[in-house]
Motif scaffolding. Sequence first.
Motif, PDB file in Angstrom:
ATOM      1  N   PHE A  81       0.859  -1.188   0.000  1.00 59.93           N
ATOM      2  CA  PHE A  81       0.000   0.000   0.000  1.00 59.93           C
ATOM      3  C   PHE A  81       0.890   1.231   0.000  1.00 59.93           C
ATOM      4  N   TYR A  82       0.879   1.972  -1.091  1.00 58.83           N
ATOM      5  CA  TYR A  82       1.703   3.177  -1.171  1.00 58.83           C
ATOM      6  C   TYR A  82       0.807   4.398  -1.278  1.00 58.83           C
ATOM      7  N   SER A  83       0.851   5.241  -0.265  1.00 59.74           N
ATOM      8  CA  SER A  83      -0.007   6.423  -0.240  1.00 59.74           C
ATOM      9  C   SER A  83       0.848   7.675  -0.217  1.00 59.74           C
ATOM     10  N   ASN A  84       0.973   8.305  -1.376  1.00 59.86           N
ATOM     11  CA  ASN A  84       1.798   9.494  -1.466  1.00 59.86           C
ATOM     12  C   ASN A  84       1.461  10.235  -2.752  1.00 59.86           C
ATOM     13  N   GLU A  85       1.570  11.547  -2.716  1.00 61.34           N
ATOM     14  CA  GLU A  85       1.270  12.336  -3.908  1.00 61.34           C
ATOM     15  C   GLU A  85       2.530  12.800  -4.623  1.00 61.34           C
ATOM     16  N   GLN A  86       3.680  12.274  -4.192  1.00 63.67           N
ATOM     17  CA  GLN A  86       4.924  12.597  -4.858  1.00 63.67           C
ATOM     18  C   GLN A  86       5.268  11.492  -5.848  1.00 63.67           C
ATOM     19  N   SER A  87       6.324  11.721  -6.605  1.00 58.48           N
ATOM     20  CA  SER A  87       6.711  10.788  -7.658  1.00 58.48           C
ATOM     21  C   SER A  87       7.456   9.587  -7.099  1.00 58.48           C
ATOM     22  N   LEU A  88       6.938   8.411  -7.381  1.00 59.72           N
ATOM     23  CA  LEU A  88       7.570   7.161  -6.968  1.00 59.72           C
ATOM     24  C   LEU A  88       8.040   6.417  -8.202  1.00 59.72           C
ATOM     25  N   GLY A  89       9.252   5.893  -8.160  1.00 55.07           N
ATOM     26  CA  GLY A  89       9.750   5.099  -9.273  1.00 55.07           C
ATOM     27  C   GLY A  89       9.579   3.629  -8.972  1.00 55.07           C
ATOM     28  N   ILE A  90       8.796   2.934  -9.765  1.00 50.49           N
ATOM     29  CA  ILE A  90       8.586   1.509  -9.528  1.00 50.49           C
ATOM     30  C   ILE A  90       8.719   0.774 -10.847  1.00 50.49           C
ATOM     31  N   ALA A  91       9.443  -0.324 -10.838  1.00 51.31           N
ATOM     32  CA  ALA A  91       9.692  -1.073 -12.063  1.00 51.31           C
ATOM     33  C   ALA A  91       9.905  -2.536 -11.724  1.00 51.31           C
ATOM     34  N   PHE A  92       9.913  -3.364 -12.759  1.00 52.17           N
ATOM     35  CA  PHE A  92      10.204  -4.774 -12.589  1.00 52.17           C
ATOM     36  C   PHE A  92      11.447  -5.137 -13.379  1.00 52.17           C
ATOM     37  N   ASN A  93      12.279  -4.101 -13.568  1.00 50.16           N
ATOM     38  CA  ASN A  93      13.596  -4.272 -14.177  1.00 50.16           C
ATOM     39  C   ASN A  93      14.471  -3.158 -13.619  1.00 50.16           C
ATOM     40  N   ASP A  94      15.558  -2.820 -14.270  1.00 55.09           N
ATOM     41  CA  ASP A  94      16.454  -1.788 -13.752  1.00 55.09           C
ATOM     42  C   ASP A  94      16.343  -0.473 -14.511  1.00 55.09           C
ATOM     43  N   ASP A  95      15.195  -0.199 -15.099  1.00 55.78           N
ATOM     44  CA  ASP A  95      14.992   1.037 -15.847  1.00 55.78           C
ATOM     45  C   ASP A  95      14.823   2.208 -14.879  1.00 55.78           C
ATOM     46  N   ARG A  96      15.779   3.103 -14.842  1.00 49.47           N
ATOM     47  CA  ARG A  96      15.733   4.222 -13.903  1.00 49.47           C
ATOM     48  C   ARG A  96      14.764   5.313 -14.339  1.00 49.47           C
ATOM     49  N   ASN A  97      14.253   5.214 -15.553  1.00 45.23           N
ATOM     50  CA  ASN A  97      13.372   6.262 -16.054  1.00 45.23           C
ATOM     51  C   ASN A  97      11.892   5.970 -15.813  1.00 45.23           C
ATOM     52  N   VAL A  98      11.587   4.809 -15.241  1.00 45.11           N
ATOM     53  CA  VAL A  98      10.196   4.425 -15.047  1.00 45.11           C
ATOM     54  C   VAL A  98       9.621   5.134 -13.832  1.00 45.11           C
ATOM     55  N   THR A  99       8.453   5.750 -14.006  1.00 45.27           N
ATOM     56  CA  THR A  99       7.724   6.313 -12.886  1.00 45.27           C
ATOM     57  C   THR A  99       6.345   5.696 -12.834  1.00 45.27           C
ATOM     58  N   PHE A 100       5.771   5.682 -11.638  1.00 51.47           N
ATOM     59  CA  PHE A 100       4.517   4.948 -11.469  1.00 51.47           C
ATOM     60  C   PHE A 100       3.313   5.693 -12.015  1.00 51.47           C
ATOM     61  N   SER A 101       3.272   6.980 -11.841  1.00 55.04           N
ATOM     62  CA  SER A 101       2.130   7.734 -12.341  1.00 55.04           C
ATOM     63  C   SER A 101       2.507   9.206 -12.501  1.00 55.04           C
ATOM     64  N   GLN A 102       1.600   9.966 -13.076  1.00 49.97           N
ATOM     65  CA  GLN A 102       1.887  11.376 -13.320  1.00 49.97           C
ATOM     66  C   GLN A 102       1.608  12.262 -12.110  1.00 49.97           C
ATOM     67  N   ARG A 103       0.460  12.022 -11.464  1.00 52.73           N
ATOM     68  CA  ARG A 103       0.050  12.956 -10.435  1.00 52.73           C
ATOM     69  C   ARG A 103       0.059  12.368  -9.036  1.00 52.73           C
ATOM     70  N   ASP A 104      -0.367  11.158  -8.901  1.00 52.29           N
ATOM     71  CA  ASP A 104      -0.555  10.580  -7.575  1.00 52.29           C
ATOM     72  C   ASP A 104      -0.088   9.137  -7.603  1.00 52.29           C
ATOM     73  N   ASP A 105       0.913   8.829  -6.815  1.00 55.94           N
ATOM     74  CA  ASP A 105       1.471   7.485  -6.820  1.00 55.94           C
ATOM     75  C   ASP A 105       0.720   6.513  -5.911  1.00 55.94           C
ATOM     76  N   SER A 106      -0.328   6.965  -5.269  1.00 59.58           N
ATOM     77  CA  SER A 106      -1.061   6.089  -4.370  1.00 59.58           C
ATOM     78  C   SER A 106      -1.644   4.904  -5.133  1.00 59.58           C
ATOM     79  N   ALA A 107      -1.344   3.719  -4.659  1.00 61.06           N
ATOM     80  CA  ALA A 107      -1.816   2.513  -5.341  1.00 61.06           C
ATOM     81  C   ALA A 107      -1.639   1.310  -4.424  1.00 61.06           C
ATOM     82  N   VAL A 108      -2.232   0.212  -4.838  1.00 59.42           N
ATOM     83  CA  VAL A 108      -2.078  -1.047  -4.122  1.00 59.42           C
ATOM     84  C   VAL A 108      -1.565  -2.083  -5.108  1.00 59.42           C
TER      85      VAL A 108
END
Length: 326
Positions: A81-108
């Motif tokens: 459970f990630y609850s935050n409105e800042q930019s979170l980088g989440i990936a399933f590889n080593d790509d440093r450019n991947v971000t989870f969302s544009q505005r709100d990273d809150s997700a399950v």
Amino acid sequence: MIFSFSATPDFDFMTYFARHIHATIHNGVLEIPESLGQGFIRKLEFGQDFKITIHHYLLIEDLVIKRNASGMGNELITVFFYSNEQSLGIAFNDDRNVTFSQRDDSAVQVTSNDISSTVRFPADQQIHYVVVAIKPGRLKELIHINEPNSVIQTITGTGNSFLFFESMNAETKTLLKNMLAVDMNDTLSNFYMQIKVQELLYLNFHKLSLRESAAHHTINSTDAAKLLQIRNEILKDLSIPPVLKELAGNSAMSESKLKQLFKQTFGSSIYSFYQQARMEEAAFLLKHGKGSVAEVGYEMGFSNLSHFSRLFEKHYGQNPKRYSYS
């Protein structure tokens, strides 16, 4: 700072992370050293098969957590459970450019422990997330559904590889914030927290239980990385509708496989996902005064503003103009 580990069922994240940053644990709490930032990690156990860690901190440098597949199949379920409105980088590889969302990273995120992942937490931003680690048998006992759909069956079964994403609603965000305020010196605090964690699980698995019941397609870390890449491609420019053929080519998947795995993972078709994201972005822009109804509509790719208004009202129950003033 990089912390890497293998997601075996008996792995104790906090113990090994404390060693990694040269910190100590007192009464189930790891205080972040001042040299690294501020905040804490708290661990609670509700038996050997049901544990949670609560992360709440602000760091002076980026933190990269690399979870390597256990190679043991579905011996442990992780609900993130990630609850935050800042930019979170989440990936399933080593790509440093991947971000989870544009505005709100809150997700399950719900995943088996045989899928690798990399999460990058940015420096100088407040991080708040909760990780529930639970074994399939215990979760099945808690959920106790007589006729579960294929999603619940997959998660609570044995030997399945899976990845499911769900959006986080306001109720879940509020619950996560309230859990931070609990006085853990209270003699019944552990009991109270167990109730709240089960409430978190209920809110998420209730949504998963409403998904269409369909045959489960096995997913691996490579597939997961490609799906997140496709998701980010869709979100990159919401004024342009996704083209399945192009997305499939970019992901090196067949169109049928991409459609199946995308819907299985995110709970909707590619186009429905795009439309929902487009409406959410429009709502964000209108609510924060980033443009007039016409400007937002055109920015989201609508040449017909009447169509934009009808679609927006279908999603939010109000036309764009009224929503912007509410």
